[in-house]
Scaffold this motif. Structure first.
Motif, PDB file in Angstrom:
ATOM      1  N   SER A 239       0.832  -1.211   0.000  1.00  0.00           N
ATOM      2  CA  SER A 239       0.000   0.000   0.000  1.00  0.00           C
ATOM      3  C   SER A 239       0.862   1.255   0.000  1.00  0.00           C
ATOM      4  O   SER A 239       0.597   2.212  -0.745  1.00  0.00           O
ATOM      5  N   VAL A 240       1.901   1.256   0.837  1.00  0.00           N
ATOM      6  CA  VAL A 240       2.809   2.399   0.904  1.00  0.00           C
ATOM      7  C   VAL A 240       3.506   2.618  -0.441  1.00  0.00           C
ATOM      8  O   VAL A 240       3.662   3.748  -0.913  1.00  0.00           O
ATOM      9  N   SER A 241       3.899   1.517  -1.086  1.00  0.00           N
ATOM     10  CA  SER A 241       4.605   1.623  -2.367  1.00  0.00           C
ATOM     11  C   SER A 241       3.723   2.238  -3.451  1.00  0.00           C
ATOM     12  O   SER A 241       4.234   2.858  -4.393  1.00  0.00           O
ATOM     13  N   LEU A 242       2.392   2.085  -3.325  1.00  0.00           N
ATOM     14  CA  LEU A 242       1.469   2.666  -4.301  1.00  0.00           C
ATOM     15  C   LEU A 242       1.135   4.124  -3.985  1.00  0.00           C
ATOM     16  O   LEU A 242       0.685   4.863  -4.867  1.00  0.00           O
ATOM     17  N   LEU A 243       1.349   4.531  -2.749  1.00  0.00           N
ATOM     18  CA  LEU A 243       1.070   5.918  -2.355  1.00  0.00           C
ATOM     19  C   LEU A 243       2.278   6.833  -2.542  1.00  0.00           C
ATOM     20  O   LEU A 243       2.124   8.037  -2.757  1.00  0.00           O
ATOM     21  N   ILE A 244       3.469   6.275  -2.493  1.00  0.00           N
ATOM     22  CA  ILE A 244       4.691   7.078  -2.588  1.00  0.00           C
ATOM     23  C   ILE A 244       4.794   7.886  -3.891  1.00  0.00           C
ATOM     24  O   ILE A 244       5.312   9.007  -3.866  1.00  0.00           O
ATOM     25  N   PRO A 245       4.318   7.377  -5.057  1.00  0.00           N
ATOM     26  CA  PRO A 245       4.397   8.201  -6.279  1.00  0.00           C
ATOM     27  C   PRO A 245       3.745   9.573  -6.153  1.00  0.00           C
ATOM     28  O   PRO A 245       4.045  10.479  -6.938  1.00  0.00           O
ATOM     29  N   LEU A 246       2.852   9.755  -5.176  1.00  0.00           N
ATOM     30  CA  LEU A 246       2.237  11.066  -4.959  1.00  0.00           C
ATOM     31  C   LEU A 246       3.273  12.143  -4.606  1.00  0.00           C
ATOM     32  O   LEU A 246       2.997  13.342  -4.722  1.00  0.00           O
ATOM     33  N   LEU A 247       4.470  11.713  -4.186  1.00  0.00           N
ATOM     34  CA  LEU A 247       5.522  12.668  -3.856  1.00  0.00           C
ATOM     35  C   LEU A 247       5.917  13.518  -5.061  1.00  0.00           C
ATOM     36  O   LEU A 247       6.332  14.671  -4.910  1.00  0.00           O
ATOM     37  N   VAL A 248       5.789  12.941  -6.260  1.00  0.00           N
ATOM     38  CA  VAL A 248       6.201  13.676  -7.469  1.00  0.00           C
ATOM     39  C   VAL A 248       5.313  14.888  -7.721  1.00  0.00           C
ATOM     40  O   VAL A 248       5.816  16.013  -7.806  1.00  0.00           O
ATOM     41  N   PRO A 249       3.967  14.727  -7.863  1.00  0.00           N
ATOM     42  CA  PRO A 249       3.147  15.930  -8.064  1.00  0.00           C
ATOM     43  C   PRO A 249       3.180  16.885  -6.875  1.00  0.00           C
ATOM     44  O   PRO A 249       3.111  18.107  -7.052  1.00  0.00           O
ATOM     45  N   LEU A 250       3.326  16.349  -5.649  1.00  0.00           N
ATOM     46  CA  LEU A 250       3.419  17.225  -4.482  1.00  0.00           C
ATOM     47  C   LEU A 250       4.691  18.074  -4.545  1.00  0.00           C
ATOM     48  O   LEU A 250       4.680  19.268  -4.229  1.00  0.00           O
ATOM     49  N   SER A 251       5.776  17.453  -4.978  1.00  0.00           N
ATOM     50  CA  SER A 251       7.029  18.206  -5.115  1.00  0.00           C
ATOM     51  C   SER A 251       6.933  19.225  -6.247  1.00  0.00           C
ATOM     52  O   SER A 251       7.551  20.290  -6.188  1.00  0.00           O
ATOM     53  N   MET A 252       6.133  18.897  -7.284  1.00  0.00           N
ATOM     54  CA  MET A 252       5.934  19.832  -8.391  1.00  0.00           C
ATOM     55  C   MET A 252       5.244  21.110  -7.914  1.00  0.00           C
ATOM     56  O   MET A 252       5.494  22.194  -8.431  1.00  0.00           O
ATOM     57  N   ILE A 253       4.334  20.956  -6.954  1.00  0.00           N
ATOM     58  CA  ILE A 253       3.655  22.128  -6.398  1.00  0.00           C
ATOM     59  C   ILE A 253       4.668  23.055  -5.729  1.00  0.00           C
ATOM     60  O   ILE A 253       4.653  24.280  -5.923  1.00  0.00           O
ATOM     61  N   ILE A 254       5.580  22.442  -4.965  1.00  0.00           N
ATOM     62  CA  ILE A 254       6.608  23.232  -4.268  1.00  0.00           C
ATOM     63  C   ILE A 254       7.553  23.879  -5.274  1.00  0.00           C
ATOM     64  O   ILE A 254       7.844  25.078  -5.201  1.00  0.00           O
ATOM     65  N   VAL A 255       8.016  23.074  -6.259  1.00  0.00           N
ATOM     66  CA  VAL A 255       8.937  23.590  -7.276  1.00  0.00           C
ATOM     67  C   VAL A 255       8.258  24.672  -8.109  1.00  0.00           C
ATOM     68  O   VAL A 255       8.851  25.706  -8.424  1.00  0.00           O
ATOM     69  N   GLY A 256       6.972  24.429  -8.457  1.00  0.00           N
ATOM     70  CA  GLY A 256       6.225  25.395  -9.256  1.00  0.00           C
ATOM     71  C   GLY A 256       6.054  26.710  -8.530  1.00  0.00           C
ATOM     72  O   GLY A 256       6.166  27.791  -9.124  1.00  0.00           O
ATOM     73  N   SER A 257       5.791  26.629  -7.233  1.00  0.00           N
ATOM     74  CA  SER A 257       5.635  27.847  -6.431  1.00  0.00           C
ATOM     75  C   SER A 257       6.943  28.619  -6.369  1.00  0.00           C
ATOM     76  O   SER A 257       6.969  29.848  -6.533  1.00  0.00           O
ATOM     77  N   TRP A 258       8.035  27.906  -6.171  1.00  0.00           N
ATOM     78  CA  TRP A 258       9.349  28.558  -6.125  1.00  0.00           C
ATOM     79  C   TRP A 258       9.700  29.163  -7.483  1.00  0.00           C
ATOM     80  O   TRP A 258      10.206  30.277  -7.576  1.00  0.00           O
ATOM     81  N   HIS A 259       9.396  28.410  -8.549  1.00  0.00           N
ATOM     82  CA  HIS A 259       9.705  28.876  -9.897  1.00  0.00           C
ATOM     83  C   HIS A 259       8.899  30.128 -10.234  1.00  0.00           C
ATOM     84  O   HIS A 259       9.412  31.053 -10.869  1.00  0.00           O
ATOM     85  N   LYS A 260       7.632  30.149  -9.805  1.00  0.00           N
ATOM     86  CA  LYS A 260       6.767  31.300 -10.070  1.00  0.00           C
ATOM     87  C   LYS A 260       7.307  32.553  -9.389  1.00  0.00           C
ATOM     88  O   LYS A 260       7.340  33.636  -9.982  1.00  0.00           O
ATOM     89  N   ASN A 261       7.732  32.409  -8.148  1.00  0.00           N
ATOM     90  CA  ASN A 261       8.305  33.551  -7.419  1.00  0.00           C
ATOM     91  C   ASN A 261       9.595  34.039  -8.077  1.00  0.00           C
ATOM     92  O   ASN A 261       9.862  35.238  -8.155  1.00  0.00           O
ATOM     93  N   THR A 262      10.399  33.070  -8.579  1.00  0.00           N
ATOM     94  CA  THR A 262      11.648  33.422  -9.245  1.00  0.00           C
ATOM     95  C   THR A 262      11.385  34.189 -10.533  1.00  0.00           C
ATOM     96  O   THR A 262      12.054  35.174 -10.855  1.00  0.00           O
ATOM     97  N   GLU A 263      10.373  33.728 -11.290  1.00  0.00           N
ATOM     98  CA  GLU A 263      10.025  34.389 -12.549  1.00  0.00           C
ATOM     99  C   GLU A 263       9.533  35.813 -12.299  1.00  0.00           C
ATOM    100  O   GLU A 263       9.834  36.732 -13.054  1.00  0.00           O
TER     101      GLU A 263
END
Length: 512
Positions: A239-263
């Motif tokens: 179950s954990v192994s199937l939930l861990i891929p959610l880290l990718v879109p969650l990290s995209m939110i953080i990266v996207g927010s940082w990128h937006k502020n940088t732009e």
């Protein structure tokens, strides 16, 4: 939220769907019990194995539906068909329905088998559209989780219904795809992605997660390891192994927010400088050109009728028939094969084949992902040719009566079958185009029910000849001639794959 977040959320949703759509792959885990509950012969049991695959004969309907209907509706139709097909069988076996004949059960199994086509069609179409420049990588990652299905279902059954396996499997087969479809529907949709930013980082993370998941699945399937892990612990792990891929879109939110502020900061600092807008437009143009280059590699758009007239299609069809389909027929008969050899650990074998199938489906994506920078690789028909030889060798290895030979052969067939299945999705688009993919690929995989009927019946005839008064066959002779035939056909498929490789070499030389 940036579009890239929804893009990766769609990939995670497809991973969840693929991990529960392989309901036909867990059939060997409960086929012997089902045979007893229904009081049927080996031939009738073989009919049910064929019926599940026969649903793919009508897979083109899901392809047509994906063209004219919203994809979320296609997904819900597929999960509802599975609910009816497996659900009514569950009610029958639990004595809630008493008027079903054997042929009613057969029809319901066909319906349930067809439901997989609808869900898979949605997964393939959305993956190809959302990741046009990384088609093979995205398809390979998501379809690898389909190879994990039997592992997922077997793990759940070991926790909640170990003593009533057939009943529990049928219940899960009917309910789980519908529940996951309802959860995934909001995110499994086509996303318009302007540029493939952060795709490299996203795939790097997904690959690590997927490989770790595969290693865990394989290790926990080995008997000496599984005996030390409680059923509940194994369920938590999967179950954990199937939930861990959610880290990718969650990290995209953080990266996207940082990128937006940088732009914003860049715009503030450089608005007075000349030529800034021209540079931005140039970068955008480069991104678009890069995406177009990655999407090169489709021969041409071919309609289904024209595809059926081409020699390349029939070479491809028979390579798949004598390769992946033979592997699936072996896995469908794994319960009876293990029983005839005096081996009682069918569940561990099913989990093993599922886990190695997981890696097999992932393997082409790993090669495709890393060959871009190394500038080396072989064609898809070349991949298939390389995979057919070990498959043939594995069938001949089964003539050895040791349990080790059974384990090794099951692992090899699982890997090769999974790899060919994964390669086939991209190969269909490359040889015949993406426009009619949803119909064309369902025509290609129609070879599965054909092979299931033909090879399954031949195996059942050999099995029946050696059977006792109870219909059971015990001993190596039960499948000896069957393994020789299957191995010979796999070697023949190696030759056919070589011919297809030669015929398409010019096209793939430009692509590579």
């Amino acid at each position: 939220m940036p579009s890239s977040v929804f893009q990766w959320l769609s990939l995670v949703g497809i991973i969840w769907l693929q991990s529960i759509t392989g309901t036909n792959t867990n059939f060997p885990a409960y086929s012997s019990q089902l045979k007893q509950l229904l009081s049927i012969s080996q031939f009738q049991l073989n009919n049910l194995a064929f019926a599940s695959d026969a649903g793919k004969l009508f897979g083109f309907l899901s392809g047509l539906a994906s063209i004219y209907l919203p994809l979320w509706l296609v997904l819900m139709i597929g999960s509802t068909l599975g609910l009816v097909g497996y659900g009514v069988q569950y009610l029958f076996i639990t004595n809630h329905i008493s008027s079903l004949s054997y042929w009613h059960v057969f029809f319901l199994t066909v319906l349930a088998g067809n439901s997989i086509c609808w869900i898979n069609t949605v997964c393939y179409v959305i993956t190809i559209r959302n990741f046009p420049s990384d088609r093979q990588v995205a398809v390979g990652i998501t379809t690898s989780y389909q190879g994990l299905s039997a592992k997922v279902y077997t793990t759940i059954v070991n926790v909640v219904g170990h003593k009533k396996r057939a009943i529990t499997f049928l219940f899960l087969n009917s309910v789980l795809p519908l529940l996951v479809s309802l959860i995934a529907t909001p995110v499994v949709r086509e996303i318009e992605v302007i540029s493939p930013k952060h795709s490299r980082i996203g795939f790097d993370v997904i690959f690590v997660i997927t490989i770790v998941t595969g290693i865990y699945a394989v290790m926990s399937s080995l008997e000496f390891v599984s005996n030390r892990i409680s059923p509940l612990g194994s369920l938590i792990g999967i179950s954990v192994s199937l939930l861990i891929p959610l880290l990718v879109p969650l990290s995209m939110i953080i990266v996207g927010s940082w990128h937006k502020n940088t732009e914003k900061q860049k715009v503030y600092n450089f608005t007075v400088e000349d030529g800034h807008n021209e540079k931005t437009e140039s970068e955008v143009k480069e991104d678009e050109e890069s995406e177009e280059v990655h999407d090169v590699g489709v021969r041409e758009e071919v309609e289904t009728k024209l595809m059926l007239r081409r020699l390349d299609f029939w070479l491809y069809f028979f390579v798949y028939l004598f390769g992946a389909t033979l592997g699936l027929v072996f896995l469908n008969n794994l319960g009876q094969i293990a029983e005839s050899r005096g081996y009682n650990g069918t569940s561990s074998l099913v989990s093993l084949s599922s886990s190695f199938g997981f890696f097999g489906r992932l393997m082409p994506s790993i090669i495709d992902y890393f060959y871009r920078e190394n500038k080396c690789g072989i064609s898809k028909p070349g991949y298939m040719m390389v995979l057919m030889a070990p498959t043939a060798g594995a069938f001949f290895l089964l003539l050895n009566k040791t349990h080790l030979a059974l384990y090794v052969s099951t692992a090899i067939i699982g890997v090769c079958t999974g790899a060919i299945t994964s390669i086939a999705v991209s190969m269909t688009t490359e040889l015949f185009g993406t426009k009619n993919f949803s119909v064309n690929h369902n025509v290609v995989v129609a070879n599965i029910p054909v092979g299931s009927l033909l090879f399954g019946y031949l195996a059942a005839i050999v099995y029946h000849k050696g059977g006792n008064e109870n219909g059971k066959c015990m001993g190596m002779e039960c499948y000896r001639n069957t393994f020789i035939l299957w191995g010979s056909l796999s070697f023949f498929a190696t030759f056919l794959a070589f011919i297809l490789h030669v015929r398409t070499r010019k096209f793939y030389s430009h692509k590579l």
